[in-house]
Write a protein that holds these residues in place. Structure first.
Motif, PDB file in Angstrom:
ATOM      1  N   UNK A 113      81.536 -79.899   7.061  1.00 17.45           N
ATOM      2  CA  UNK A 113      81.311 -81.071   6.219  1.00 17.45           C
ATOM      3  C   UNK A 113      81.104 -82.316   7.074  1.00 17.45           C
ATOM      4  N   UNK A 114      81.921 -82.476   8.110  1.00 15.91           N
ATOM      5  CA  UNK A 114      81.752 -83.630   8.992  1.00 15.91           C
ATOM      6  C   UNK A 114      80.421 -83.553   9.734  1.00 15.91           C
ATOM      7  N   UNK A 115      79.990 -82.326  10.058  1.00 20.95           N
ATOM      8  CA  UNK A 115      78.665 -82.172  10.672  1.00 20.95           C
ATOM      9  C   UNK A 115      77.576 -82.603   9.700  1.00 20.95           C
ATOM     10  N   UNK A 116      77.758 -82.324   8.413  1.00 18.37           N
ATOM     11  CA  UNK A 116      76.779 -82.760   7.414  1.00 18.37           C
ATOM     12  C   UNK A 116      76.784 -84.279   7.263  1.00 18.37           C
ATOM     13  N   UNK A 117      77.969 -84.897   7.330  1.00 17.46           N
ATOM     14  CA  UNK A 117      78.026 -86.359   7.302  1.00 17.46           C
ATOM     15  C   UNK A 117      77.244 -86.929   8.481  1.00 17.46           C
ATOM     16  N   UNK A 128      91.470 -87.654   8.185  1.00 19.61           N
ATOM     17  CA  UNK A 128      90.724 -88.557   9.063  1.00 19.61           C
ATOM     18  C   UNK A 128      89.508 -87.846   9.629  1.00 19.61           C
ATOM     19  N   UNK A 129      88.527 -88.605  10.142  1.00 18.10           N
ATOM     20  CA  UNK A 129      87.363 -87.977  10.758  1.00 18.10           C
ATOM     21  C   UNK A 129      87.751 -87.270  12.052  1.00 18.10           C
ATOM     22  N   UNK A 130      86.849 -86.459  12.612  1.00 17.61           N
ATOM     23  CA  UNK A 130      87.150 -85.783  13.885  1.00 17.61           C
ATOM     24  C   UNK A 130      87.527 -86.774  14.978  1.00 17.61           C
ATOM     25  N   UNK A 131      88.221 -86.273  15.982  1.00 16.31           N
ATOM     26  CA  UNK A 131      88.783 -87.140  17.025  1.00 16.31           C
ATOM     27  C   UNK A 131      87.727 -87.909  17.803  1.00 16.31           C
ATOM     28  N   UNK A 132      86.492 -87.380  17.890  1.00 17.75           N
ATOM     29  CA  UNK A 132      85.478 -88.066  18.678  1.00 17.75           C
ATOM     30  C   UNK A 132      84.702 -89.113  17.877  1.00 17.75           C
ATOM     31  N   UNK A 133      85.094 -89.337  16.625  1.00 21.05           N
ATOM     32  CA  UNK A 133      84.492 -90.407  15.833  1.00 21.05           C
ATOM     33  C   UNK A 133      85.278 -91.690  16.062  1.00 21.05           C
ATOM     34  N   UNK A 138      71.339 -90.874  -4.775  1.00 21.83           N
ATOM     35  CA  UNK A 138      72.131 -89.961  -3.963  1.00 21.83           C
ATOM     36  C   UNK A 138      71.292 -89.161  -2.980  1.00 21.83           C
ATOM     37  N   UNK A 139      71.893 -88.900  -1.834  1.00 19.57           N
ATOM     38  CA  UNK A 139      71.398 -87.930  -0.863  1.00 19.57           C
ATOM     39  C   UNK A 139      72.505 -86.905  -0.645  1.00 19.57           C
ATOM     40  N   UNK A 140      72.125 -85.648  -0.478  1.00 19.88           N
ATOM     41  CA  UNK A 140      73.103 -84.578  -0.376  1.00 19.88           C
ATOM     42  C   UNK A 140      72.788 -83.693   0.815  1.00 19.88           C
ATOM     43  N   UNK A 141      73.824 -83.245   1.457  1.00 21.34           N
ATOM     44  CA  UNK A 141      73.706 -82.230   2.506  1.00 21.34           C
ATOM     45  C   UNK A 141      74.964 -81.381   2.431  1.00 21.34           C
ATOM     46  N   UNK A 142      74.799 -80.102   2.092  1.00 20.96           N
ATOM     47  CA  UNK A 142      75.976 -79.254   1.911  1.00 20.96           C
ATOM     48  C   UNK A 142      76.847 -79.781   0.788  1.00 20.96           C
ATOM     49  N   UNK A 181      76.604 -98.020   1.965  1.00 24.46           N
ATOM     50  CA  UNK A 181      77.016 -97.175   3.083  1.00 24.46           C
ATOM     51  C   UNK A 181      78.006 -96.085   2.725  1.00 24.46           C
ATOM     52  N   UNK A 182      78.352 -95.927   1.446  1.00 25.03           N
ATOM     53  CA  UNK A 182      79.481 -95.067   1.087  1.00 25.03           C
ATOM     54  C   UNK A 182      79.118 -93.595   1.058  1.00 25.03           C
ATOM     55  N   UNK A 183      80.086 -92.796   1.511  1.00 27.22           N
ATOM     56  CA  UNK A 183      79.951 -91.343   1.585  1.00 27.22           C
ATOM     57  C   UNK A 183      81.063 -90.705   0.762  1.00 27.22           C
ATOM     58  N   UNK A 184      80.740 -89.613   0.075  1.00 30.14           N
ATOM     59  CA  UNK A 184      81.736 -88.839  -0.675  1.00 30.14           C
ATOM     60  C   UNK A 184      81.905 -87.483  -0.015  1.00 30.14           C
ATOM     61  N   UNK A 185      83.138 -87.180   0.358  1.00 33.24           N
ATOM     62  CA  UNK A 185      83.475 -85.900   0.969  1.00 33.24           C
ATOM     63  C   UNK A 185      84.138 -84.990  -0.054  1.00 33.24           C
ATOM     64  N   UNK A 186      84.079 -83.681   0.152  1.00 32.60           N
ATOM     65  CA  UNK A 186      84.874 -82.783  -0.699  1.00 32.60           C
ATOM     66  C   UNK A 186      86.357 -83.009  -0.423  1.00 32.60           C
ATOM     67  N   UNK A 187      87.245 -82.550  -1.308  1.00 31.79           N
ATOM     68  CA  UNK A 187      88.668 -82.805  -1.120  1.00 31.79           C
ATOM     69  C   UNK A 187      89.272 -82.100   0.087  1.00 31.79           C
ATOM     70  N   UNK A 188      88.573 -81.090   0.602  1.00 30.75           N
ATOM     71  CA  UNK A 188      89.098 -80.319   1.730  1.00 30.75           C
ATOM     72  C   UNK A 188      88.065 -80.274   2.861  1.00 30.75           C
ATOM     73  N   UNK A 189      87.650 -81.419   3.417  1.00 27.94           N
ATOM     74  CA  UNK A 189      86.555 -81.408   4.390  1.00 27.94           C
ATOM     75  C   UNK A 189      86.916 -80.632   5.653  1.00 27.94           C
ATOM     76  N   UNK A 190      85.960 -79.829   6.094  1.00 32.19           N
ATOM     77  CA  UNK A 190      86.117 -79.086   7.332  1.00 32.19           C
ATOM     78  C   UNK A 190      85.065 -79.511   8.331  1.00 32.19           C
TER      79      UNK A 190
END
Length: 250
Positions: A54-58, A76-81, A27-31, A42-51
């Protein structure tokens, strides 16, 4: 309060529960974000309420233009993804699989990775990286010295293990090797006292029928999503850590 709230069931967030448990060494972690090391999966785990943070950390974990794969998400990811893949899937669990060894199967390891990557390129069972073989037991079948079929383990939430990378070369399809390898990997999982499960694309009705015939049953429907981190400078961490710095999960 934990930065990683536990889901109601380990399989509700299999990436996160695996990386906080049996697969913590990968595992690697950021925030609040966890991911497998890129050469493993390639898999990523997000918290249940990503803000936004969190997407910046991804983005910082993955890097500009990097590919992110999510198997449990609510937003869904931010609109610019750029979303590169989005499909409905199913999560199936062992409901009486006739697990048994496959006599002609051999164990595969790091020395076999070039052959495994070649088979994956020919059959396209899903993500498989140079170190994916380290996630669990992989079994294969060779004919005339050539690797023609394999299956192994991927995510391992506590008490569970996902059967994955089930693939057979076109030259040996219809010979029952895929089903035999699934039963053999299930046998290895059960010997450890864990329960097999797997994922499949809902549209791959042939594979779903095979797994159900083997003794798996539907637990829930899921969505698979892959997206590209926007190009450009990575967003620095709020605490001032250098871009790209990650923390290993202990």
């Amino acid at each position: 309060m934990s930065a990683y709230p536990d889901p109601g069931h380990p399989l509700d967030d299999p990436v996160g529960t695996a990386l906080r448990g049996p697969h913590a060494r990968f595992a690697e972690r950021r925030g609040r974000v966890l991911r497998y090391a890129s050469e493993v999966a390639p898999w990523v785990a997000l918290p249940p309420d990503p803000g936004p943070a969190d997407w910046a950390d991804v983005a910082a974990l993955t890097g500009p233009g990097g590919d992110v794969t999510i198997t449990a998400f609510r937003e869904p990811p931010p609109a610019d993804w750029e979303i590169t893949f989005h499909a409905d899937g199913v999560q199936l669990v062992d409901a009486g699989v006739a697990a048994a060894p496959l006599p002609e199967a051999v164990r595969l390891g790091p020395a076999d990775v070039p052959e495994m990557l070649d088979l994956v390129a020919r059959t396209r069972p899903g993500p498989f990286e140079p170190r994916t073989v380290e996630l669990g037991t992989y079994l294969g079948v060779r004919r005339d010295g050539v690797l023609v079929a394999m299956a192994g383990e991927r995510m391992r939430p506590p008490g569970w293990s996902e059967i994955s990378a089930v693939c057979t070369d076109e030259s040996v399809r219809g010979q029952g090797l895929g089903g035999g390898l699934v039963r053999a990997v299930a046998h290895e999982i059960r010997r450890r006292g864990e329960t097999p499960f797997l994922h499949a694309a809902a549209a791959n009705t042939g594979a779903v029928r095979l797994y159900e015939a083997l003794g798996f049953e539907l637990r829930r429907r899921v969505e698979f999503l892959a997206a590209l981190v926007p190009p450009g400078p990575a967003v620095p961490a709020p605490d001032g850590r250098p871009v790209g710095q990650v923390t290993a999960v202990r």
